[in-house]
Motif scaffolding. Structure first.
Motif, PDB file in Angstrom:
ATOM      1  N   ARG A  33       0.832  -1.212   0.000  1.00 17.13           N
ATOM      2  CA  ARG A  33       0.000   0.000   0.000  1.00 17.13           C
ATOM      3  C   ARG A  33       0.862   1.255   0.000  1.00 17.13           C
ATOM      4  O   ARG A  33       0.557   2.223  -0.699  1.00 17.13           O
ATOM      5  CB  ARG A  33      -0.936  -0.005   1.198  1.00 17.13           C
ATOM      6  N   GLN A  48       0.909   4.052  -2.898  1.00 17.27           N
ATOM      7  CA  GLN A  48       0.648   5.463  -2.641  1.00 17.27           C
ATOM      8  C   GLN A  48       1.759   6.333  -3.216  1.00 17.27           C
ATOM      9  O   GLN A  48       1.496   7.391  -3.812  1.00 17.27           O
ATOM     10  CB  GLN A  48       0.529   5.716  -1.141  1.00 17.27           C
ATOM     11  N   ALA A 102      -5.741   0.183  -0.572  1.00 20.29           N
ATOM     12  CA  ALA A 102      -6.456   1.456  -0.747  1.00 20.29           C
ATOM     13  C   ALA A 102      -7.678   1.327  -1.640  1.00 20.29           C
ATOM     14  O   ALA A 102      -8.726   1.923  -1.368  1.00 20.29           O
ATOM     15  CB  ALA A 102      -5.508   2.495  -1.343  1.00 20.29           C
ATOM     16  N   LYS A 128      -8.326   2.647  -4.606  1.00 19.23           N
ATOM     17  CA  LYS A 128      -8.732   3.929  -5.171  1.00 19.23           C
ATOM     18  C   LYS A 128      -8.626   3.856  -6.693  1.00 19.23           C
ATOM     19  O   LYS A 128      -7.767   3.158  -7.230  1.00 19.23           O
ATOM     20  CB  LYS A 128      -7.863   5.062  -4.622  1.00 19.23           C
ATOM     21  N   TYR A 141      -4.140   0.808  -6.155  1.00 25.55           N
ATOM     22  CA  TYR A 141      -4.454   2.067  -6.847  1.00 25.55           C
ATOM     23  C   TYR A 141      -4.704   1.718  -8.310  1.00 25.55           C
ATOM     24  O   TYR A 141      -3.779   1.325  -9.030  1.00 25.55           O
ATOM     25  CB  TYR A 141      -3.320   3.071  -6.692  1.00 25.55           C
TER      26      TYR A 141
END
Length: 270
Positions: A34, A38, A86, A88, A107
């Motif tokens: 993660r 990021q 995450a 996202k 991600y």
């Protein structure tokens, strides 16, 4: 201060599964996936010329549609790192690129070229499921460990050698030096895409439909972004169909209410 969550002590440097059934990487813990994701995401955000991301404020309907698809897939019982990663999602505005990718740690990036190329939501869900599997089965971090080595990757996670982040982003996106997944990783990602979609209203063979379209239109040898990072053996479509047959899951296309896939495509910029 950045932290590194390593699995210690390391007795054997081999990939496998932990006692909980979750995939264990060579050395790095899921929190490291993660964190690296990021960092790569921040690198992508800082380079709008290479990665022109659509604004969620300017295109709320498009993001709502795609996030709803993502959430449907993530509700599958086969997702191991639902809380740890995450998950996202961003849309990349580039109609010339047929690609989607997912960083370690969840991600997700989907190109408008891929969205507009596909005919229905089920096909896109199949590709998204495949990309989610690469992150959730920890294929990406394993490939990066293999290429960069534990020491260099650890230094990147600790905020050193940050110049390597641009290269990692380009490799994941298929626009730089190629980061190829192994055939075993590709087969597992295809299989998990079927498993994820079998828990949704989408046709569970969506990934096969995407590859079949590439083959039918003769683009399997000329799509550098997706197929350069996702090797496509000739048996791939049939392998997915065999998995579908084994699971006996539905291949009926989703009956959308409200916003349709055609509406979704129309909501994107030209």
């Amino acid at each position: 201060m950045k932290k590194l969550f390593l699995y210690l002590p390391v007795v054997l440097l081999i990939a496998g599964c932990s006692s909980s059934g979750k995939v264990s990487s060579l050395l790095f813990a899921p929190a490291d996936d993660r964190q690296l994701g990021q960092q790569v995401s921040e690198e992508i955000n800082s380079n709008p010329q290479e990665y022109p991301l659509l604004s969620e404020i300017e295109y709320p309907e498009a993001y709502q549609y795609l996030n709803s698809m993502k959430q449907s897939i993530l509700r599958s019982d086969d997702i191991d790192y639902l809380e740890e990663f995450a998950w996202k999602l961003k849309i990349v505005k580039d109609d010339d690129v047929l690609n989607a990718f997912c960083t370690p740690g969840g991600y997700i990036y989907v190109y408008t070229g891929l969205i507009k190329y596909l005919d229905n939501a089920d096909d896109l869900a199949g590709v998204m499921g495949h990309e989610i599997a690469h992150a959730d089965r920890r294929h990406s971090i394993k490939q990066l460990e293999k290429q960069y080595g534990i020491s260099l990757l650890a230094s990147i996670l600790l905020g050193e050698n940050t110049s390597q982040l641009a290269q990692i982003a380009a490799q994941l996106a298929g626009t730089g030096a190629i980061l190829k997944f192994s055939r075993d990783a590709e087969e597992e990602a295809d299989n998990y895409s079927v498993r994820y979609l079998s828990d949704t209203r989408y046709a569970c063979d969506g990934a096969a439909s995407f590859f079949q379209k590439l083959l039918d239109q003769g683009k399997a040898g000329g799509t550098p972004e997706f197929l350069s990072t996702h090797p496509s053996p000739s048996s791939r479509v049939q392998d997915i169909k065999d998995k579908v047959s084994t699971m006996n899951c539905s291949t009926q296309l989703i009956q959308e209410t409200g916003m349709t896939y055609a509406d979704f495509k129309a909501s994107l910029p030209n």
